[in-house]
Design an enzyme around this catalytic site. Structure first.
Site, PDB file in Angstrom:
ATOM      1  N   LYS B  87      37.780   3.722 -43.785  1.00 16.99           N
ATOM      2  CA  LYS B  87      38.982   2.923 -43.538  1.00 16.99           C
ATOM      3  C   LYS B  87      39.745   2.591 -44.823  1.00 16.99           C
ATOM      4  O   LYS B  87      40.965   2.452 -44.805  1.00 16.99           O
ATOM      5  CB  LYS B  87      38.626   1.631 -42.797  1.00 16.99           C
ATOM      6  N   GLU B 109      44.599  -5.219 -36.954  1.00 20.19           N
ATOM      7  CA  GLU B 109      43.618  -5.361 -35.881  1.00 20.19           C
ATOM      8  C   GLU B 109      42.313  -4.770 -36.384  1.00 20.19           C
ATOM      9  O   GLU B 109      42.305  -3.960 -37.300  1.00 20.19           O
ATOM     10  CB  GLU B 109      44.084  -4.592 -34.645  1.00 20.19           C
ATOM     11  N   SER B 376      31.289   8.430 -41.075  1.00 18.28           N
ATOM     12  CA  SER B 376      32.472   7.615 -41.366  1.00 18.28           C
ATOM     13  C   SER B 376      32.163   6.236 -41.930  1.00 18.28           C
ATOM     14  O   SER B 376      32.980   5.656 -42.636  1.00 18.28           O
ATOM     15  CB  SER B 376      33.321   7.472 -40.102  1.00 18.28           C
TER      16      SER B 376
END
Lengths: 257, 397
Positions: B87, B109, B376
């Site tokens: 991210k 969010e 991830s």
């Protein structure tokens, strides 16, 4: 001529402002919605907007959002809402709009939906999550069936106001809130900008909650839209809200006249 | 035909309320201006390297490969990035853009909290006010990340509406954005939402596939045969796929959350069970009923618990260029445990969905074939809830 256009033209001839009122369909139930619509027309509403509930109404404040969820929990769906419009058409010839999210049209079938709108007597739609840039999603289907897609502008539309306002049909729905756009200079500049290019009445959808706001904001434009204040009365009184909503609508009509 | 901005075949677009439309256009213009600006690129690269720790390692999982007896498996270690997931790649790009646009406040969010943590981190670094929206259900299952965000100086607002998960957090963030449009930058965490987000987030994440290509060329002298990544909205998958989309020989596999099973009604398997719709600013695939009401979805993984996929994934799915396989909670938890025991790597429960898909696909491949699994994120945040899933209470109370 579409019922929205003829109703607004008639008001203009009389030199009166328009009052548009909103209820969420199916809150507390569809029978009450039908009574509420008729009561609002009786008490001076010129155009009624019926809100089609959506699971995720991102453009709505808390009041309408919660009414939407209550309505969906009651099993309200688009087919049933079109049925009440059909019932209403036997009793009134005043303009009725549906306020709905684009997915509820798209998933139902855009062509089928607008065909049914014409058949059942819907005069226009407001789609809060369909901006000017995406208007082709529904435009030709609406046009083919004589249904007016109402455009929206906000003070944050800025340079887009001109292109949106000049393209508007029926009326232009001008969205803000009494906290964001309240001073005379704010109102003057917002509606002044709109009037430069808008050929149809500009109506203020500001979350107006009382007659004082209605009178003040209405004096800057062609009329007002009242939504959440009515939904709040329905939330509070449920099936017994009909008369109270009527009284409120009547007070708004006097205030904006 | 009139080709509009931000379309991926039939999908994409800008279906947002008028209140935010101008801001979306401003963002589009700013992104177009800076995406090829040498100063912007140099600054982003510097933060990628010195702050986030890029390039992330490409690790040959030898033990796992031999145990499964099929393809040679490499793990792309996005879990080793600063903040613990991919991210940060997107967040650094968007926050550098927000600074250039003169925004002083950032909202985001978050589902699992990884995007929220990355956003809170970048806001701390660049001195921006930060407000994170998170579903009440997710706050409950990702309490570690909630505390991390608060520690980093962000406000975390709990959303108890609808399913109290990622979808509802996005609704709340969109409402905040509409209210505070002048000051606020909305940092969307996935390849979703109105244009330019799906394109911009993909561009900030495509470094994953570019690195895989060059790292694998160095190690093996060739391209992979298969890339596997988990998919919620689809940002890590798009990042891992993007540079290989033109290489027809590279099989692209997205692992989506099947929850209790795709026939159970309790899942988030959009590619398997979704249909075309328009929601959260985009035309894409969504889990919804016949009247277009968005379905409540479910997954053990807060990061995959979303009723849609990004529009570019919807296009890859429609074209058959990528395949999307459903992975149940049980399969993901087993993969979470498997990778921990086999390679000494605790993956995020989101990434464990990708590992689970690899456990199914790798044994069917030849020994001379290569698979890359995009890891991830790391799994520290998930240990409480996985323990609870296995019937162990490890929280002192």
């Amino acid at each position: 001529m579409n019922r929205i256009e003829s109703a607004l033209a008639e008001l203009e001839n009389k030199g009166e402002k328009a009052l548009v009122t909103f209820v969420t369909a199916g809150d507390p139930d569809l029978e009450t919605t039908e009574k509420l619509v008729l009561e609002m027309f009786e008490n001076g509403s010129d155009i009624v907007e019926i809100g089609v509930p959506f699971s995720d109404p991102v453009a709505e404040g808390k009041t309408v959002q919660e009414a939407s969820l209550r309505s969906l929990a009651n099993g309200t769906d688009l087919t049933k809402i079109l049925e009440i419009v059909e019932n209403l058409r036997r009793k009134t010839d005043k303009p009725i709009l549906l306020v709905m999210y684009v997915n509820t049209i798209f998933r139902f079938g855009t062509e089928k939906f607008f065909g049914l709108c014409r058949e059942k007597g819907v005069d226009g739609v407001i789609v809060p999550d369909l901006p000017f840039e995406e208007r082709d999603e529904i435009r030709s289907y609406a046009d083919d069936n004589g249904i007016i897609p109402i455009s929206l502008v906000t003070p944050t539309s800025r340079r887009r106001i001109e292109s949106i306002a000049s393209d508007a049909q029926g009326f232009l729905c001008c969205v803000s809130s009494p906290t964001k756009c309240s001073s005379s200079s704010d109102l003057d500049s917002f509606f002044g900008e709109i009037k430069k290019s808008c050929k149809v009445p500009a109506l203020a959808d500001f979350g107006i909650s009382d007659t004082e706001q209605a009178a003040k904001i209405g004096s800057y434009c062609g009329g007002i839209v009242a939504g959440s204040a009515i939904v709040e009365i329905v939330e509070k009184y449920g099936q017994d809200s009909v008369q109270k909503v009527g009284e409120f609508v009547s007070s708004l009509k006097k205030a904006v006249k | 035909m009139n080709v509009k901005k931000g379309r991926f075949g039939d999908f994409g677009g800008q279906y947002v309320p008028e209140t935010v439309m101008n801001a979306v256009n401003e963002l589009d213009a700013a992104y177009e201006k800076y995406k090829n600006d040498p100063d912007f690129i140099a600054e982003l690269k510097r933060y990628y390297r010195d702050y986030a720790g890029r390039p992330s390692m490409l690790y040959y999982a030898e033990k796992m490969s031999k145990e499964l007896g099929g393809a040679k498996i490499y793990l792309k270690r996005e879990d080793l990035n600063h903040t613990g997931s991919h991210k940060i790649n997107n967040v650094l790009g968007q926050i550098l853009l927000a600074k250039r646009m003169g925004k002083t406040r950032v909202i985001a969010e978050t589902g699992a909290g990884q995007h929220g943590v990355a956003t809170a981190t970048a806001c701390a670094l660049f001195g921006l006010e930060c407000q994170i929206y998170m579903g009440a259900e997710d706050i409950e299952r990702q309490s570690l990340n909630v505390y991390r965000m608060e520690l980093l100086g962000a406000g975390v607002t709990s959303i108890s509406e609808g399913t109290s998960t990622l979808k509802d957090a996005i609704n709340a963030a969109m409402r905040d954005w509409a209210e505070n449009i002048e000051t606020t930058f909305y940092c969307i965490g996935s390849v979703m939402g109105p244009h330019p987000y799906p394109t911009m987030v993909r561009d900030f994440q495509k470094i994953i596939s570019e690195e895989i290509r060059s790292q694998l060329m160095e190690k093996e002298g060739r391209l992979p045969d298969c890339i596997v990544a988990c998919i919620g909205g689809g940002s890590n998958a798009m990042g891992a796929f993007y540079d290989f989309i033109g290489d027809e020989g590279v099989r692209l596999v997205g692992a989506e959350a099947a929850g209790l099973g795709v026939e159970s009604g309790k899942h988030a398997a959009t590619a398997a069970k979704g249909s075309m719709g328009i929601f959260h600013g985009m035309k894409s695939l969504f889990l919804q009923n016949d009247f277009g009401q968005i379905d409540p979805v479910y997954s053990i993984s807060a990061g995959l618990d979303y009723p849609g996929i990004g529009p570019e994934h919807a296009m890859l799915h429609q074209k058959g260029r990528a395949e999307y396989v459903p992975i149940t909670d049980e399969e993901a938890v087993s993969a979470f445990e498997y990778l921990s025991k086999t390679e000494g790597i605790i993956p995020a429960i989101e990434s464990a969905h990708g590992v689970a898909a690899a456990l199914k696909i790798a044994p069917q491949m030849d020994k001379d074939q290569i698979m890359v699994v995009n890891l991830s994120g790391r799994g520290d945040k998930d240990v409480y809830s996985i323990a609870r899933y296995r019937g162990k209470n490890i929280v002192n109370s």
